[in-house]
Design a protein around this motif. Structure first.
Motif, short mmCIF file in Angstrom:
data_model
loop_
_atom_site.label_atom_id
_atom_site.label_comp_id
_atom_site.label_asym_id
_atom_site.label_seq_id
_atom_site.Cartn_x
_atom_site.Cartn_y
_atom_site.Cartn_z
N MET A 1 -28.90 -20.21 19.80
CA MET A 1 -29.78 -21.32 19.49
C MET A 1 -30.33 -21.22 18.07
N THR A 2 -30.46 -20.02 17.55
CA THR A 2 -31.01 -19.88 16.22
C THR A 2 -29.91 -20.00 15.19
N GLY A 3 -30.27 -19.94 13.97
CA GLY A 3 -29.32 -20.03 12.87
C GLY A 3 -29.74 -21.13 11.92
N HIS A 4 -29.93 -20.75 10.67
CA HIS A 4 -30.44 -21.72 9.71
C HIS A 4 -29.34 -22.67 9.23
N GLY A 7 -27.52 -23.81 13.92
CA GLY A 7 -28.19 -23.63 15.19
C GLY A 7 -29.29 -24.65 15.41
N LEU A 8 -30.11 -24.37 16.38
CA LEU A 8 -31.21 -25.26 16.72
C LEU A 8 -32.15 -25.47 15.55
N GLN A 9 -32.40 -24.42 14.79
CA GLN A 9 -33.29 -24.52 13.64
C GLN A 9 -32.78 -25.58 12.66
N ALA A 10 -31.50 -25.56 12.35
CA ALA A 10 -30.92 -26.52 11.41
C ALA A 10 -30.99 -27.94 11.96
N LYS A 11 -30.72 -28.09 13.24
CA LYS A 11 -30.75 -29.42 13.87
C LYS A 11 -32.16 -30.00 13.89
N MET A 12 -33.13 -29.14 14.15
CA MET A 12 -34.52 -29.61 14.13
C MET A 12 -34.94 -30.01 12.71
N LYS A 13 -34.51 -29.22 11.72
CA LYS A 13 -34.85 -29.52 10.32
C LYS A 13 -34.24 -30.85 9.88
N GLU A 14 -33.07 -31.20 10.43
CA GLU A 14 -32.45 -32.48 10.09
C GLU A 14 -33.34 -33.65 10.50
N LYS A 15 -33.91 -33.58 11.68
CA LYS A 15 -34.74 -34.67 12.18
C LYS A 15 -36.19 -34.57 11.72
N PHE A 16 -36.68 -33.35 11.63
CA PHE A 16 -38.07 -33.12 11.27
C PHE A 16 -38.11 -32.13 10.12
N ILE A 20 -41.47 -26.06 11.20
CA ILE A 20 -41.47 -24.63 10.86
C ILE A 20 -40.84 -23.90 12.04
N PHE A 21 -39.88 -23.07 11.75
CA PHE A 21 -39.19 -22.32 12.79
C PHE A 21 -39.88 -20.98 12.99
#
Length: 142
Positions: A1-4, A7-16, A20-21
């Motif tokens: 799930m992680t990974g800049h 992963g999830l971090q990158a996908k969340m940063k795309e939308k928001f 902060i991860f």
């Protein structure tokens, strides 16, 4: 799930983009313990071999079926940063050491029915299980 990167971090940063991860405490502890174990040669060797043993079976359906028929046991999916995985894997090897020795000896004795990679790995794991298994006395699996 992680990974800049993916992963999830990158996908969340795309939308928001202001998100902060933050790792959860359990994940942080896993990371710290994993990195510390990498600095202790015996621990690194042990957990690398245990992970390799699990991968040995998971990489081949023929090996997995043979182990299942031979021992009615499967290995947990490889997840080296998870201590519960390492504990379960260590416990399986500890409890089924004799059966694993028998399985690998059977592979070695019947080389003609297995590919070269399987035979070579079986010889190595057989040697490791027979010779280098003193950690059982000190490892709190039971």
């Amino acid at each position: 799930m992680t990974g800049h990167l993916g992963g999830l971090q990158a996908k969340m940063k795309e939308k928001f983009n202001h998100a902060i991860f933050v790792h959860c405490r359990a994940h942080r502890l896993n990371l710290v313990l994993s990195r510390r174990m990498d600095n202790i040669k015996d621990c690194k060797d042990l957990f690398s071999t245990l992970s390799g043993l699990a991968s040995f079976f998971l990489k081949s359906s023929k090996r997995t079926r043979a182990l299942d028929i031979h021992d009615q046991k499967t290995f947990p999916i490889v997840a080296p940063t998870r201590w519960n995985y390492n504990g379960r894997l260590g416990q399986i090897v500890f409890l089924y050491r004799g059966s694993l020795i028998h399985f690998f000896q059977d592979v070695w004795d019947n080389k003609g029915t297995w590919d070269a990679e399987t035979v070579t790995a079986a010889k190595g794991y057989l040697h490791w299980l027979k010779q280098n298994f003193d950690f059982c006395r000190d490892f709190p699996f039971h």
